[in-house]
Design an enzyme around this catalytic site. Structure first.
Site, PDB file in Angstrom:
ATOM      1  N   TYR A   1       0.732  -1.180   0.280  1.00 45.26           N
ATOM      2  CA  TYR A   1      -0.382  -0.389  -0.266  1.00 45.26           C
ATOM      3  C   TYR A   1       0.538   1.384   0.401  1.00 45.26           C
ATOM      4  CZ  TYR A   1      -3.769   3.486   0.886  1.00 45.26           C
ATOM      5  OH  TYR A   1      -4.762   4.183   0.762  1.00 45.26           O
TER       6      TYR A   1
ATOM      7  N   PHE B   1      -7.548  22.277 -23.942  1.00 41.19           N
ATOM      8  CA  PHE B   1      -7.813  20.973 -24.409  1.00 41.19           C
ATOM      9  C   PHE B   1      -9.323  21.174 -23.995  1.00 41.19           C
ATOM     10  CE2 PHE B   1      -7.373  16.590 -23.585  1.00 41.19           C
ATOM     11  CZ  PHE B   1      -7.699  16.030 -24.327  1.00 41.19           C
ATOM     12  N   THR B   2     -10.132  19.564 -23.894  1.00 43.15           N
ATOM     13  CA  THR B   2     -11.335  19.689 -22.879  1.00 43.15           C
ATOM     14  C   THR B   2     -10.941  19.779 -21.616  1.00 43.15           C
ATOM     15  OG1 THR B   2     -10.890  17.203 -24.094  1.00 43.15           O
ATOM     16  CG2 THR B   2     -12.284  18.611 -25.052  1.00 43.15           C
TER      17      THR B   2
ATOM     18  N   ASP C   1       1.651  21.424 -20.010  1.00 46.00           N
ATOM     19  CA  ASP C   1       0.966  19.673 -19.785  1.00 46.00           C
ATOM     20  C   ASP C   1       1.988  19.455 -20.977  1.00 46.00           C
ATOM     21  OD1 ASP C   1      -0.281  17.401 -21.159  1.00 46.00           O
ATOM     22  OD2 ASP C   1      -2.327  19.125 -21.120  1.00 46.00           O
TER      23      ASP C   1
ATOM     24  N   LYS D   1      -0.410   8.797 -23.475  1.00 45.68           N
ATOM     25  CA  LYS D   1      -0.467   8.993 -24.433  1.00 45.68           C
ATOM     26  C   LYS D   1       1.699   8.569 -24.828  1.00 45.68           C
ATOM     27  CE  LYS D   1      -4.252  10.779 -23.779  1.00 45.68           C
ATOM     28  NZ  LYS D   1      -4.705  12.056 -23.635  1.00 45.68           N
TER      29      LYS D   1
ATOM     30  N   ARG E   1     -14.221  15.490 -35.331  1.00 46.31           N
ATOM     31  CA  ARG E   1     -13.724  17.228 -34.131  1.00 46.31           C
ATOM     32  C   ARG E   1     -14.343  17.929 -34.532  1.00 46.31           C
ATOM     33  NH1 ARG E   1     -13.693  15.447 -29.708  1.00 46.31           N
ATOM     34  NH2 ARG E   1     -12.180  14.960 -28.631  1.00 46.31           N
TER      35      ARG E   1
ATOM     36  N   PHE F   1     -21.149  14.429 -28.260  1.00 43.13           N
ATOM     37  CA  PHE F   1     -20.644  13.727 -29.284  1.00 43.13           C
ATOM     38  C   PHE F   1     -19.905  12.066 -29.130  1.00 43.13           C
ATOM     39  CE2 PHE F   1     -16.150  13.480 -27.313  1.00 43.13           C
ATOM     40  CZ  PHE F   1     -15.893  14.741 -26.532  1.00 43.13           C
TER      41      PHE F   1
HETATM   42  C1  LIG Z   1      -5.691  12.592 -22.671  1.00 44.66           C
HETATM   43  C2  LIG Z   1      -4.672  14.230 -22.196  1.00 44.66           C
HETATM   44  C3  LIG Z   1      -5.635  15.009 -21.086  1.00 44.66           C
HETATM   45  C4  LIG Z   1      -5.803  14.063 -20.453  1.00 44.66           C
HETATM   46  O1  LIG Z   1      -5.854  12.784 -19.796  1.00 44.66           O
HETATM   47  P1  LIG Z   1      -6.422  11.486 -19.661  1.00 44.66           P
HETATM   48  O2  LIG Z   1      -5.533  10.492 -19.412  1.00 44.66           O
HETATM   49  O3  LIG Z   1      -7.460  11.268 -20.591  1.00 44.66           O
HETATM   50  O4  LIG Z   1      -7.337  11.430 -18.294  1.00 44.66           O
HETATM   51  C5  LIG Z   1      -5.174  16.233 -21.060  1.00 44.66           C
HETATM   52  N1  LIG Z   1      -4.163  16.847 -22.451  1.00 44.66           N
HETATM   53  C6  LIG Z   1      -3.785  16.125 -23.502  1.00 44.66           C
HETATM   54  C7  LIG Z   1      -3.165  17.085 -24.534  1.00 44.66           C
HETATM   55  C8  LIG Z   1      -4.554  15.287 -23.338  1.00 44.66           C
HETATM   56  O5  LIG Z   1      -4.228  14.660 -24.409  1.00 44.66           O
END
Ligand SMILES: *Cc1c(COP(=O)(O)O)cnc(C)c1O
Length: 471
Positions: free
Chosen positions: A85, A137-138, A228, A271, A395, A462
């Site tokens: 843990y 970004f979303t 990011d 990613k 998109r 979407f």
């Molecule tokens: C996917 C993504 C995120 C969010 O990450 P998650 O692992 O899906 O929560 C943030 N910034 C960018 C540029 C992304 O492509």
């Protein structure tokens, strides 16, 4: 075709052919469903590729998130999971890998990128502050808004033009940023939210010159820069290929130099880092680290696992090292370029220059006879699936949703169909099949009709909206 300002595959190798820097040790069979089955699946999914069962998909380019292939070493790492843990040995490996390759002092693990975005937003934004960034970004913007901030786009204007060939379309417009700082006052700026590469601009990179100048500007006003870093390895590769003075530097060195101009970073490890789940946040300030560490236990898990299993952290720490190897990142980005160049050669309209992780088809140019209210990008994604079983995503107007004030569709300038390429999953032969499928759909574009929406969810429509063909 205009000549790119950077090295093509042929120039890189002094020969035409190119191959993936791995061989396949384990295979996952895929099959192409028959045309009748594809038609049936598409109708059942309401012409929305998000609603297709993955079993009915042949080549899946819905997203590059969490869909990459792990290496034999990463799978071996899975067996070395220390599921204690607290204080799992795998956490220390992860911490060391982030420190070594990104150069930040303190590391906090999270379950994925948005967990890290939640924490940095809550810690570094006070209500009423502005968060300037190089395109939204979303999930990033949503967390900034939930913390009471307002996102302000300060990306260079060229980023909004799908035909502009600027090599660093992710750059921050420093004049726009300085104007905002002067107008609102530095104390109203939470931090600069910098992303490399820029997902919503088509995977476009930020130059080293730009981040250096950004650092100088931010120092002048005492503003922090948080990065990011989700696709920063891909960004570093573009710097190596395109920016003066970096051709002989390794991607790993470029990545570390870039990060050195920022105060911290968050990561969606799904990613660049070649794992199916995971994330982290890393900063140089001890006080901020301490606050994040206190917060992670509330929302993610103890500060030595943050929502990940020990085995996940081991695969992640190995993935970090693999993600910056020059031959890996070269093959990753060049596979995307390869697909893009095939399409450009065939006169198919795509967003340019080709970015690091995906191809974006320009659906407005593809279907000039389909009005935006008849969902050209959604239509294109559906047609592509029907033709070949290739899955892409919309998109455009569907993703943009409705204006809360007027209730009308938001009509974005860019109406795109995205094909995101998972890392190390598909071969060049798969890319050929995808290109030919797009060509087949392009060749019969004039007979293609649009769609009407028959079911519309209230938020993030979407994902679950349903459509029918216009008769
Ligand atoms: C996917 C993504 C995120 C969010 O990450 P998650 O692992 O899906 O929560 C943030 N910034 C960018 C540029 C992304 O492509």
């Amino acid at each position: 075709m205009t000549k790119p300002a950077y090295k093509t595959m042929g120039q890189q190798f002094g020969r035409r052919s190119w191959a993936e820097p791995w061989k396949i040790k384990m295979v996952e069979p895929i099959r192409i469903p028959g045309r009748g089955q594809r038609k049936k699946a598409l109708i059942e999914a309401g012409y929305n590729t998000f609603l297709l069962p993955s079993e009915d998909v042949y080549i899946d380019l819905l997203t590059d998130s969490g869909t990459s292939a792990m290496s034999d070493r990463q799978w071996a790492g899975i067996m070395l999971g220390d599921e204690a843990y607290a204080g799992s040995r795998n956490f220390y490996h992860l911490e060391k890998a982030v420190q070594q390759y990104y150069g930040y002092r303190y590391v906090v693990p999270t379950h994925q990128g948005r967990g890290a975005e939640h924490m940095i937003s809550q810690q570094c934004i006070t209500k009423g502050q502005f968060v300037p960034g190089n395109m939204y970004f979303t999930t990033t913007r949503l967390h900034q808004e939930l913390a009471g901030g307002s996102f302000v786009d300060v990306i260079i204007g060229q980023a909004h033009d799908p035909t502009n060939l600027h090599p660093f379309k992710g750059d921050v417009d420093l004049d726009k940023l300085e104007y905002l700082i002067k107008k609102e006052g530095a104390e109203k700026i939470a931090y600069v939210s910098l992303a490399g590469t820029v997902n919503m601009a088509g995977g476009q990179p930020v130059s080293m010159a730009n981040v250096k100048a950004l650092r100088i500007l931010c120092n002048k006003y005492g503003v922090k820069i948080y990065l990011d870093a989700t696709r920063m390895a891909e960004n570093a590769y573009f710097i190596q290929q395109r920016e003066e003075g970096y051709a002989d530097k390794s991607v790993a060195d470029i990545l570390k130099e870039f990060c050195s101009y920022t105060d911290g970073a968050w990561m969606s490890a799904k990613k660049d880092h070649l794992v199916n789940i995971g994330g982290w946040i890393a900063v140089n300030s001890y006080d901020l680290f301490d606050a994040l560490r206190n917060m992670v236990v509330v929302f993610e898990g103890l500060h030595t696992y943050g929502g990940m299993a020990g085995r996940d952290m081991e695969a992640l720490s190995i993935g970090i090292a693999e993600s910056v190897q020059d031959d890996h990142i070269h093959a990753r980005v060049m596979q995307v370029q390869y697909l893009g160049e095939l399409l450009i050669d065939w006169g198919i309209p795509i967003m340019r220059p080709v970015g690091g992780h995906a191809i974006f088809l320009d659906a407005k140019c593809f279907y000039p006879h389909i009005s935006q209210d008849e969902f050209p990008a959604q239509t294109l994604a559906a047609e592509l699936y029907l033709d070949s079983g290739v899955r892409s995503m919309e998109r455009g107007i569907v993703s943009a949703g409705r204006d809360p004030a007027t209730g009308d569709h938001r009509r974005p300038a860019l109406e795109l169909t995205r094909l995101a390429i998972p890392r190390r999953v598909y071969t060049q032969a798969h890319m050929d099949v995808v290109a030919e499928a797009i060509k087949a759909v392009f060749d019969k574009r004039e007979q293609t009709r649009g769609l009407k929406m028959v079911y519309e969810p209230k938020v993030l429509r979407f994902f679950q909206a349903r459509f029918e063909p216009l008769s």
